[in-house]
Design a protein around this motif. Sequence first.
Motif, short mmCIF file in Angstrom:
data_model
loop_
_atom_site.label_atom_id
_atom_site.label_comp_id
_atom_site.label_asym_id
_atom_site.label_seq_id
_atom_site.Cartn_x
_atom_site.Cartn_y
_atom_site.Cartn_z
N GLY A 34 0.80 -1.21 0.00
CA GLY A 34 0.00 0.00 0.00
C GLY A 34 0.83 1.25 0.00
N ALA A 35 0.15 2.37 0.29
CA ALA A 35 0.81 3.67 0.35
C ALA A 35 0.21 4.49 1.48
CB ALA A 35 0.68 4.39 -0.97
N VAL A 36 1.05 5.35 2.04
CA VAL A 36 0.62 6.25 3.11
C VAL A 36 0.60 7.67 2.56
CG1 VAL A 36 1.08 7.08 5.44
CG2 VAL A 36 1.74 4.75 4.81
N THR A 37 -0.56 8.34 2.73
CA THR A 37 -0.70 9.73 2.30
C THR A 37 -1.31 10.55 3.44
OG1 THR A 37 -2.91 9.35 1.40
CG2 THR A 37 -1.05 9.09 -0.13
N ASP A 38 -1.29 11.88 3.28
CA ASP A 38 -2.03 12.72 4.21
C ASP A 38 -3.39 13.03 3.57
OD1 ASP A 38 -1.61 14.75 2.33
OD2 ASP A 38 -0.12 15.79 3.55
N GLN A 39 -4.17 13.86 4.22
CA GLN A 39 -5.53 14.14 3.73
C GLN A 39 -5.53 14.82 2.36
OE1 GLN A 39 -6.71 16.08 7.50
NE2 GLN A 39 -8.57 14.85 7.33
N SER A 40 -4.46 15.52 2.01
CA SER A 40 -4.41 16.18 0.71
C SER A 40 -3.95 15.23 -0.40
CB SER A 40 -3.46 17.38 0.77
OG SER A 40 -2.11 16.94 0.87
N GLY A 41 -3.52 14.01 -0.02
CA GLY A 41 -3.06 13.04 -1.00
C GLY A 41 -1.55 13.02 -1.18
N LYS A 96 3.44 10.30 2.39
CA LYS A 96 4.06 10.44 3.71
C LYS A 96 5.18 9.41 3.82
CE LYS A 96 3.06 12.85 6.38
NZ LYS A 96 3.70 14.16 6.53
N SER A 97 6.38 9.84 3.49
CA SER A 97 7.53 8.94 3.57
C SER A 97 8.02 8.85 5.01
CB SER A 97 8.65 9.44 2.66
OG SER A 97 9.07 10.72 3.08
N ASP A 98 8.89 7.92 5.26
CA ASP A 98 9.48 7.70 6.59
C ASP A 98 8.44 7.46 7.67
OD1 ASP A 98 12.04 7.95 5.52
OD2 ASP A 98 12.03 10.12 5.81
N THR A 99 7.31 6.89 7.29
CA THR A 99 6.26 6.53 8.24
C THR A 99 6.40 5.05 8.55
OG1 THR A 99 4.79 8.16 7.24
CG2 THR A 99 3.76 6.48 8.60
N THR A 100 6.31 4.68 9.83
CA THR A 100 6.43 3.28 10.20
C THR A 100 5.05 2.63 10.23
OG1 THR A 100 8.41 3.71 11.49
CG2 THR A 100 7.24 1.66 11.95
N ILE A 101 4.90 1.57 9.46
CA ILE A 101 3.65 0.81 9.37
C ILE A 101 3.89 -0.52 10.07
CG2 ILE A 101 1.94 -0.23 7.83
CD1 ILE A 101 4.35 2.26 6.41
N THR A 102 2.90 -0.97 10.86
CA THR A 102 3.03 -2.23 11.58
C THR A 102 1.87 -3.14 11.24
OG1 THR A 102 4.14 -1.09 13.40
CG2 THR A 102 3.25 -3.27 13.88
N VAL A 103 2.17 -4.43 11.06
CA VAL A 103 1.16 -5.46 10.81
C VAL A 103 1.20 -6.45 11.96
CG1 VAL A 103 0.52 -7.40 9.31
CG2 VAL A 103 1.23 -5.25 8.30
N THR A 104 0.03 -6.72 12.53
CA THR A 104 -0.09 -7.71 13.59
C THR A 104 -1.19 -8.70 13.24
OG1 THR A 104 -1.64 -6.29 14.81
CG2 THR A 104 0.69 -6.14 15.43
N GLY A 105 -1.11 -9.88 13.81
CA GLY A 105 -2.13 -10.90 13.59
C GLY A 105 -1.76 -12.19 14.28
N ASP A 140 8.53 4.28 1.82
CA ASP A 140 9.61 4.88 1.04
C ASP A 140 9.26 6.31 0.64
OD1 ASP A 140 7.88 4.75 -1.16
OD2 ASP A 140 8.92 3.07 -2.09
N GLY A 141 10.05 6.91 -0.23
CA GLY A 141 9.85 8.30 -0.62
C GLY A 141 8.51 8.60 -1.25
N SER A 142 7.87 7.58 -1.84
CA SER A 142 6.54 7.78 -2.43
C SER A 142 5.43 7.31 -1.50
CB SER A 142 6.45 7.06 -3.77
OG SER A 142 6.58 5.66 -3.57
N GLY A 143 5.79 6.98 -0.25
CA GLY A 143 4.80 6.52 0.73
C GLY A 143 4.48 5.05 0.64
N ALA A 144 5.13 4.34 -0.28
CA ALA A 144 4.82 2.92 -0.50
C ALA A 144 5.45 2.03 0.57
CB ALA A 144 5.30 2.49 -1.88
N PHE A 145 4.76 0.91 0.85
CA PHE A 145 5.26 -0.10 1.79
C PHE A 145 4.81 -1.47 1.33
CE2 PHE A 145 1.11 1.09 3.33
CZ PHE A 145 0.53 -0.11 3.66
N SER A 146 5.46 -2.50 1.87
CA SER A 146 5.12 -3.87 1.49
C SER A 146 5.48 -4.84 2.60
CB SER A 146 5.90 -4.24 0.22
OG SER A 146 5.65 -5.58 -0.13
N PHE A 147 4.58 -5.79 2.84
CA PHE A 147 4.82 -6.91 3.76
C PHE A 147 4.62 -8.18 2.94
CE2 PHE A 147 3.38 -3.46 6.45
CZ PHE A 147 4.31 -3.47 7.48
N THR A 148 5.66 -8.99 2.80
CA THR A 148 5.57 -10.20 2.00
C THR A 148 5.63 -11.43 2.87
OG1 THR A 148 7.96 -10.24 1.66
CG2 THR A 148 6.65 -9.06 0.02
N GLU A 149 5.30 -12.56 2.27
CA GLU A 149 5.37 -13.88 2.91
C GLU A 149 4.56 -13.96 4.21
OE1 GLU A 149 9.34 -15.46 3.06
OE2 GLU A 149 9.82 -14.64 1.10
#
Length: 118
Positions: free
Chosen positions: A36-43, A46-55, A67-76
Motif C-alpha cells: 500500500g501507500a501512506v498519504t495525508d488528507q491532501s493526498g 508520507k515517507s518515513d512513516t512506520t507501518i506495523t502489521v499484527t495478527g 519509502d519516498g513515495s509513501g509505499a510499503f510492502s509486507f511479504t510472505e
Amino acid sequence: MKIKKLLLACLCLGMVVFFASTRASAQAGTTGSIEGAVTDQSGAAKSDTTITVTGSRIARPHSATADGSGAFSFTELPPGKYTVSVEAANGYKRFELRNVSVRAGKVTKVAISLKKAT
C-alpha cells in the motif's frame, strides 16, 4: 565400480534438485502479501512513516517504513486476518485498519490516509 558411483551421484543430485524445486513451488502459493501507500488528507505521500502489521498467524509484529513515495510492502504472510496500523506522529492521528484479509498467492492493497491531530 566408477560407473555405479557416478550413477549414484547423479541420482542423488537429481533428487536434491527435484525436492528443492518442489519445495520452492509449494512455498510460492502458501503465503500472501500486503502492499500500500501512506498519504495525508491532501493526498501527499508520507515517507518515513512506520507501518506495523499484527495478527494471530505471525509470531511477532512486522514493521516497515514507507519509502519516498509513501509505499510499503509486507511479504510472505500466512493467510489470515491482520491489523495494519500507523502510530501517531508528526501531528497526525493514529491509524488502524482491522480485518485485512491475506490470501495465499495474492496481494492485498491497502490505502492509508493520515488525518491531522486536533
